[in-house]
Design a protein around this motif. Structure first.
Motif, mmCIF file in Angstrom:
data_model
loop_
_atom_site.group_PDB
_atom_site.id
_atom_site.type_symbol
_atom_site.label_atom_id
_atom_site.label_comp_id
_atom_site.label_asym_id
_atom_site.label_seq_id
_atom_site.Cartn_x
_atom_site.Cartn_y
_atom_site.Cartn_z
ATOM 1 N N UNK A 105 1.128 -1.171 -0.004
ATOM 2 C CA UNK A 105 -0.606 0.347 0.441
ATOM 3 C C UNK A 105 0.996 1.215 0.272
ATOM 4 N N UNK A 106 2.358 0.793 -0.277
ATOM 5 C CA UNK A 106 3.211 2.060 -0.178
ATOM 6 C C UNK A 106 3.090 3.399 -1.057
ATOM 7 N N UNK A 107 2.596 4.519 -1.156
ATOM 8 C CA UNK A 107 3.145 5.136 -2.285
ATOM 9 C C UNK A 107 3.998 6.134 -2.389
ATOM 10 N N UNK A 108 5.150 5.850 -2.608
ATOM 11 C CA UNK A 108 5.978 6.445 -2.528
ATOM 12 C C UNK A 108 6.671 7.650 -3.742
ATOM 13 N N UNK A 109 6.671 9.752 -3.190
ATOM 14 C CA UNK A 109 6.789 10.887 -4.314
ATOM 15 C C UNK A 109 8.668 11.167 -4.009
ATOM 16 N N UNK A 110 8.937 11.266 -4.724
ATOM 17 C CA UNK A 110 10.374 11.609 -4.464
ATOM 18 C C UNK A 110 10.396 13.452 -4.906
ATOM 19 N N UNK A 111 11.586 14.406 -4.611
ATOM 20 C CA UNK A 111 11.528 15.338 -5.691
ATOM 21 C C UNK A 111 12.808 15.307 -5.307
ATOM 22 N N UNK A 112 13.866 15.690 -6.431
ATOM 23 C CA UNK A 112 15.206 15.979 -5.958
ATOM 24 C C UNK A 112 16.115 15.671 -7.163
ATOM 25 N N UNK A 113 17.273 16.053 -7.255
ATOM 26 C CA UNK A 113 17.849 15.422 -8.163
ATOM 27 C C UNK A 113 17.572 14.321 -8.568
ATOM 28 N N UNK A 114 17.860 14.000 -10.271
ATOM 29 C CA UNK A 114 17.576 12.114 -10.764
ATOM 30 C C UNK A 114 18.664 11.819 -10.111
ATOM 31 N N UNK A 115 20.274 11.430 -9.955
ATOM 32 C CA UNK A 115 20.902 10.640 -9.313
ATOM 33 C C UNK A 115 20.414 9.831 -8.067
ATOM 34 N N UNK A 116 19.835 11.224 -7.237
ATOM 35 C CA UNK A 116 18.529 10.587 -5.559
ATOM 36 C C UNK A 116 17.865 9.463 -6.058
ATOM 37 N N UNK A 117 16.864 10.239 -7.531
ATOM 38 C CA UNK A 117 15.984 9.605 -7.755
ATOM 39 C C UNK A 117 15.670 8.275 -7.763
ATOM 40 N N UNK A 118 16.639 7.470 -8.738
ATOM 41 C CA UNK A 118 16.925 7.099 -9.671
ATOM 42 C C UNK A 118 18.031 5.322 -8.306
ATOM 43 N N UNK A 119 17.957 6.860 -7.561
ATOM 44 C CA UNK A 119 19.158 5.540 -6.270
ATOM 45 C C UNK A 119 18.248 5.021 -5.312
ATOM 46 N N UNK A 120 17.168 5.952 -5.405
ATOM 47 C CA UNK A 120 15.751 5.267 -4.201
ATOM 48 C C UNK A 120 15.300 4.450 -5.080
ATOM 49 N N UNK A 121 14.608 5.000 -6.494
ATOM 50 C CA UNK A 121 13.545 3.362 -7.090
ATOM 51 C C UNK A 121 14.407 2.481 -7.191
ATOM 52 N N UNK A 122 16.204 2.531 -7.136
ATOM 53 C CA UNK A 122 16.808 0.709 -7.082
ATOM 54 C C UNK A 122 16.452 0.289 -5.640
ATOM 55 N N UNK A 123 16.805 1.168 -4.711
ATOM 56 C CA UNK A 123 16.284 0.725 -3.572
ATOM 57 C C UNK A 123 14.749 -0.008 -3.302
ATOM 58 N N UNK A 124 13.978 0.621 -3.889
ATOM 59 C CA UNK A 124 12.280 0.787 -3.503
ATOM 60 C C UNK A 124 12.628 -1.079 -4.124
ATOM 61 N N UNK A 125 12.791 -1.014 -5.831
ATOM 62 C CA UNK A 125 11.999 -2.011 -6.320
ATOM 63 C C UNK A 125 13.009 -3.004 -5.481
ATOM 64 N N UNK A 126 14.212 -3.272 -5.701
ATOM 65 C CA UNK A 126 14.904 -4.021 -4.989
ATOM 66 C C UNK A 126 13.996 -5.385 -3.975
ATOM 67 N N UNK A 127 13.103 -3.767 -3.017
ATOM 68 C CA UNK A 127 12.543 -4.809 -1.995
ATOM 69 C C UNK A 127 10.770 -4.958 -2.327
ATOM 70 N N UNK A 128 11.037 -5.104 -3.742
ATOM 71 C CA UNK A 128 9.480 -5.400 -4.228
ATOM 72 C C UNK A 128 8.598 -4.422 -5.089
ATOM 73 N N UNK A 129 8.716 -2.822 -4.107
ATOM 74 C CA UNK A 129 8.041 -1.612 -4.782
ATOM 75 C C UNK A 129 7.769 -1.839 -6.114
ATOM 76 N N UNK A 130 6.615 -1.822 -7.068
ATOM 77 C CA UNK A 130 6.650 -1.367 -8.702
ATOM 78 C C UNK A 130 6.435 -0.180 -8.680
ATOM 79 N N UNK A 131 6.290 0.016 -10.225
ATOM 80 C CA UNK A 131 6.459 1.278 -10.503
ATOM 81 C C UNK A 131 5.820 2.164 -10.461
ATOM 82 N N UNK A 132 4.410 1.474 -10.588
ATOM 83 C CA UNK A 132 2.823 2.556 -10.325
ATOM 84 C C UNK A 132 3.154 2.620 -9.307
#
Length: 246
Positions: free
Chosen positions: A202-229
């Protein structure tokens, strides 16, 4: 998207290099139309434009709030701040961006996580104030990262949210070493990774920052199973994702 001529109501320093800019639509009959979390384009008389997150919520007054960091090495940034500090009006076009939310689209089970680096807090502020104005009781976690304490501004505001609303948690994070800092230290993605619950459905993650930070966090989230949507960031629209090496 709609364009407006706005009066420049106030420009003031929030810390050593971030200005709070307040704009008011010149024609009082016009209603500003945007969704919490969207951004605007500010246009100079010579046609040059720059995009800035809207820091105010649509539920608030007709004023628009922006947080603009001074960047002396940028001619456009310098020209914009000079115009805002010396002229009575400026043209804006809003609202753009898909990293935004409307309380009408939420369900009560959703766990909302907002992640901001530096002046990315402006975008997060708009969304959180929209939620609080509508008395949303969803769990709300706010992570705000900066290099040094001096780079933070308006820190008392999210701290106040967390004290006044039991569903709000605020976690400031510093990346530079600071012996006097008693809060979280390190990089934002690492801090969030350490706090992730076991159930992320049920998590919804809203990220505001540099692309480097955004994609570093996306990697972390996806590794834990958070979906793109479940992940939202304006960087997705203008910065291609770098190839991930495994």
């Amino acid at each position: 998207m709609k364009s407006y001529t706005t009066d420049i109501v106030n420009v003031s320093l929030l810390n050593h290099d971030v200005y709070r800019v307040r704009l008011r639509v010149a024609d009082a009959q016009h209603r500003l139309e945007f969704i919490a979390g969207q951004y605007l384009d500010l246009e100079l008389p010579d046609g040059r434009k720059a995009s800035f997150s809207i820091a105010s919520a649509p539920d608030q007054s007709s004023d628009l709030e922006l947080h603009i960091r001074a960047m002396p090495e940028s001619l456009l940034n310098t020209a914009i701040l000079t115009h805002l500090q010396t002229q009575p009006q400026v043209s804006v076009t809003l609202g753009m961006g898909s990293c935004c939310l409307d309380v009408q689209t939420l369900n009560p089970e959703q766990h909302l996580v907002f992640v901001a680096a530096s002046t990315g807090f402006a975008q997060i502020k708009s969304m959180v104030e929209h939620l609080l104005a509508n008395q949303v009781m969803n769990p709300i976690d706010i992570y705000w990262g900066a290099r040094q304490r001096e780079d933070m501004y308006l820190v008392d505001l999210p701290d106040q949210w967390s004290k006044e609303h039991k569903n709000v948690r605020f976690v400031p994070v510093l990346s530079d070493d600071d012996a006097e800092w008693m809060g979280r230290k390190g990089m934002l993605p690492t801090a969030i990774q350490e706090d992730l619950p076991s159930d992320l459905s049920q998590m919804r993650v809203y990220i505001s920052g540099s692309p480097a930070m955004v994609y570093a966090l996306v990697d972390v989230l996806e590794d834990r199973g958070v979906l793109d949507d479940q992940i939202f960031a304006d960087a997705f629209a203008y910065a291609p994702r770098p190839v991930r090496h495994t």
